[in-house]
Design an enzyme around this catalytic site. Sequence first.
Site, PDB file in Angstrom:
ATOM      1  N   LYS A   1       0.870  -1.175   0.000  1.00 13.70           N
ATOM      2  CA  LYS A   1       0.000   0.000   0.000  1.00 13.70           C
ATOM      3  C   LYS A   1       0.906   1.223   0.000  1.00 13.70           C
ATOM      4  CE  LYS A   1      -2.807   2.750   3.136  1.00 13.70           C
ATOM      5  NZ  LYS A   1      -3.594   2.814   4.381  1.00 13.70           N
TER       6      LYS A   1
ATOM      7  N   GLY B   1      -7.844   8.546  10.519  1.00 16.24           N
ATOM      8  CA  GLY B   1      -8.081   8.501  11.960  1.00 16.24           C
ATOM      9  C   GLY B   1      -9.155   9.442  12.467  1.00 16.24           C
TER      10      GLY B   1
ATOM     11  N   ALA C   1      -9.439   5.137   5.000  1.00 19.51           N
ATOM     12  CA  ALA C   1      -9.274   6.318   5.848  1.00 19.51           C
ATOM     13  C   ALA C   1     -10.566   7.101   6.051  1.00 19.51           C
ATOM     14  CB  ALA C   1      -8.204   7.269   5.317  1.00 19.51           C
ATOM     15  N   GLY C   2     -10.819   7.416   7.291  1.00 17.58           N
ATOM     16  CA  GLY C   2     -11.938   8.279   7.649  1.00 17.58           C
ATOM     17  C   GLY C   2     -13.225   7.546   7.965  1.00 17.58           C
TER      18      GLY C   2
ATOM     19  N   ASN D   1      -9.369   0.772  10.136  1.00 20.59           N
ATOM     20  CA  ASN D   1      -8.463   0.505  11.255  1.00 20.59           C
ATOM     21  C   ASN D   1      -8.920   1.237  12.509  1.00 20.59           C
ATOM     22  OD1 ASN D   1      -6.355   0.064  13.038  1.00 20.59           O
ATOM     23  ND2 ASN D   1      -4.747   0.528  11.618  1.00 20.59           N
TER      24      ASN D   1
END
Lengths: 257, 66
Positions: free
Chosen positions: A97, A158, A184-185, A206
Site C-alpha cells: 500500500k 483517523g 481512511a476516515g 483501522n
Amino acid sequence: MDDYLEIGGRKFTNRLFTGTGKYPSDELIPDIINASGSEVITVALRRVDMDSETDNVMKHIPEHIQLLPNTSGARNASEAVRIAKLARAAGCGNWIKIEVISDNKYLLPDGHETVKATEILAKDGFVVLPYINPDFIIAKQLVSAGAAAVMPLGAPIGTNRGLQTREMIQILIDEIPLPIVVDAGIGKPSHACEAMEMGAAACLVNTAIASADNPVVMARAFSNAIKAGRDAYLSGMGVVHQLARASSPLTGFLRDA
Amino acid sequence: MVITLNGEEETVKGPITLFELLAEKRLKPESVVVELNLDIIDKDKLHDIKIRERDVIEILRFVGGG
C-alpha cells in the site's frame, strides 16, 4: 451469488480489509481477524526497538491472510520505494500500500509522488495499492502506472468522519477500471455500508475498529455492514422519488359510493 | 568498532557477521529485515557478511499499522 473481489491474481470473498494499528494489545489481532472475516490485513514496517522486547505482530496473523504492508513514514516516492523493497525482503509477499505523506496536519497523501512510486514498483513486480485523495486525474494516472487497485480516502486518517469525499469517490467508482477500496476516515459501519452501496470494491478500516470500546464486536459490525452494502449494490437499488408512492394498494373502497 | 545501528552510534566487538549481530540482539533473522548501507541483505547472506567500521545498519520488522 458468485461474487468475489480479485486483486493481484488473488480472489477474495470478504471485502473488509482491516488495519492492525492502535490496538490496546496485539494479542487482540487474531480475534479481530476472526470477527471481521478479513482476508487482507495491513501492517507497517519500523525499526526494531533494541531497548525493549518488542512484540512481533506477525505471530498474531494467520498464514492464509494476504498481508498488505504500507509505506507509512515515506515523504516522497523514493522513500516509499525503499520501504516497499524492505517489506518484500522481509518475506511476506509482494503487495504494497503506497502511502506518501508530507503534510503532518491533515496527513493527506501526495498524489504526484504516489504515481511515481506506483510506476516504479508495479514495473518491479509489486501488487500496488496506492492511497490517494479521490482525485480522478491522479486515479487515471495510477491506472497507466500499473496500480492493482486505488484506495481513495473518505476523510483524513483517523478522524472517523465518514465519506466526506462521497461525490469524488463516486466518480472513481464509475470511471476507473480498477477495484476502488475506500480507505481512511470511515468511522462507523454505516459509513462502510454506504461506500459499498455506492459500488466500492472494499473498505479498509483501522481506527474505527481499534478505538471502539469493544474492538472485536466492532469488527463484526463492520463485516456485517460491508456485506449488507455489497448485497444492496448487487441487488440494483430502487429509484429515488421526490413524491410519495404508496406501498399498499389504494383500493379506495372506503369511499366508494 | 563503531557502527550506526537504527540511527544510533554503537560500539560492537569485531569482527562479527550480521547474523552474529542479530543473535547478540536476540533477534530471529526470519522476523526482521536487514539493510546494510542502504542495500537490503538476503537472509541467507547474513552469515557471510562481516560488519565493518562506520557501517550503517537498519534492522526493521513489521508492526501494527493501517
